[in-house]
Design a protein around this motif. Structure first.
Motif, short mmCIF file in Angstrom:
data_model
loop_
_atom_site.label_atom_id
_atom_site.label_comp_id
_atom_site.label_asym_id
_atom_site.label_seq_id
_atom_site.Cartn_x
_atom_site.Cartn_y
_atom_site.Cartn_z
N ARG A 41 0.83 -1.40 -0.10
CA ARG A 41 -0.33 -0.12 -0.18
C ARG A 41 0.95 1.31 0.06
NH1 ARG A 41 -4.62 -0.13 4.85
NH2 ARG A 41 -5.27 2.19 3.10
N SER A 42 1.83 1.62 0.62
CA SER A 42 2.88 2.33 0.53
C SER A 42 3.87 2.46 -0.84
CB SER A 42 3.60 1.82 1.54
OG SER A 42 4.95 2.87 2.10
N LYS A 43 4.16 1.53 -1.27
CA LYS A 43 4.61 1.46 -2.69
C LYS A 43 3.25 2.32 -3.71
CE LYS A 43 7.31 -2.16 -2.31
NZ LYS A 43 8.38 -4.05 -3.29
N ALA A 44 2.42 1.04 -3.58
CA ALA A 44 1.03 1.96 -4.20
C ALA A 44 0.68 3.86 -3.71
CB ALA A 44 -0.57 1.75 -4.18
N ALA A 45 1.20 4.25 -2.92
CA ALA A 45 0.95 5.92 -2.78
C ALA A 45 1.68 6.30 -3.20
CB ALA A 45 0.26 5.63 -0.95
N ASP A 46 3.36 5.63 -3.08
CA ASP A 46 4.36 7.09 -3.27
C ASP A 46 4.33 6.81 -5.27
OD1 ASP A 46 5.08 6.51 -0.93
OD2 ASP A 46 6.95 4.76 -1.11
N GLN A 47 4.06 5.89 -5.59
CA GLN A 47 3.62 5.94 -6.78
C GLN A 47 2.16 7.40 -7.64
OE1 GLN A 47 2.62 2.19 -8.21
NE2 GLN A 47 5.01 1.04 -8.36
N ARG A 48 1.52 6.81 -6.76
CA ARG A 48 1.04 7.83 -7.28
C ARG A 48 0.84 9.26 -7.05
NH1 ARG A 48 -2.68 3.81 -4.46
NH2 ARG A 48 -2.92 5.40 -2.20
N ALA A 49 1.86 9.82 -5.55
CA ALA A 49 2.01 11.03 -5.28
C ALA A 49 2.92 11.49 -6.95
CB ALA A 49 2.46 11.18 -3.82
N LYS A 50 4.12 10.50 -6.96
CA LYS A 50 5.25 10.87 -7.75
C LYS A 50 4.27 11.16 -9.39
CE LYS A 50 9.36 8.24 -10.20
NZ LYS A 50 10.14 7.82 -10.40
N ALA A 51 3.31 10.17 -9.76
CA ALA A 51 2.30 10.55 -10.56
C ALA A 51 2.07 11.86 -10.71
CB ALA A 51 1.24 8.98 -10.65
N ARG A 52 1.77 12.72 -9.47
CA ARG A 52 -0.14 13.94 -9.12
C ARG A 52 1.49 14.69 -9.69
NH1 ARG A 52 -2.44 12.66 -4.04
NH2 ARG A 52 -2.41 11.01 -5.09
N LYS A 53 2.49 14.29 -8.44
CA LYS A 53 3.82 15.51 -9.16
C LYS A 53 4.30 15.90 -9.94
CE LYS A 53 8.11 17.04 -7.38
NZ LYS A 53 9.55 16.32 -6.65
N ASN A 54 4.16 14.88 -10.79
CA ASN A 54 4.89 15.17 -12.23
C ASN A 54 3.76 15.63 -13.50
OD1 ASN A 54 7.03 13.80 -11.99
ND2 ASN A 54 6.57 11.49 -12.50
N ASN A 55 2.45 15.27 -12.32
CA ASN A 55 1.38 15.65 -14.04
C ASN A 55 1.07 17.49 -13.45
OD1 ASN A 55 1.05 13.90 -15.13
ND2 ASN A 55 -0.64 12.44 -13.44
N SER A 56 1.10 18.21 -12.43
CA SER A 56 1.09 18.73 -12.38
C SER A 56 2.38 20.68 -12.34
CB SER A 56 1.21 19.47 -10.20
OG SER A 56 2.50 18.99 -10.01
#
Length: 57
Positions: A41-56
């Motif tokens: 779950r932590s890995k998945a959350a890190d990936q979502r946060a990284k994707a959000r950061k890259n999209n912004s």
């Protein structure tokens, strides 16, 4: 001034999430099923946060 009951509850629970200051080492050999699920779950959350950061950007 009006008070919002929900906001009061949220502000009162913030202290429950403070760290105790202990640095705990994770051992894959000693991990149980709950630890492994939490790690995924932590890995998945890190990936979502990284994707959000890259999209912004």
């Amino acid at each position: 001034m009006l008070q919002n009951k929900d906001n009061d509850q949220i502000s009162n629970t913030a202290g429950a999430f403070q760290s105790d200051g202990l640095d705990v080492e994770f051992s894959q050999e000693l991990a149980d099923q709950d630890d492994l699920v939490a790690q995924e779950r932590s890995k998945a959350a890190d990936q979502r946060a990284k994707a959000r950061k890259n999209n912004s950007q």
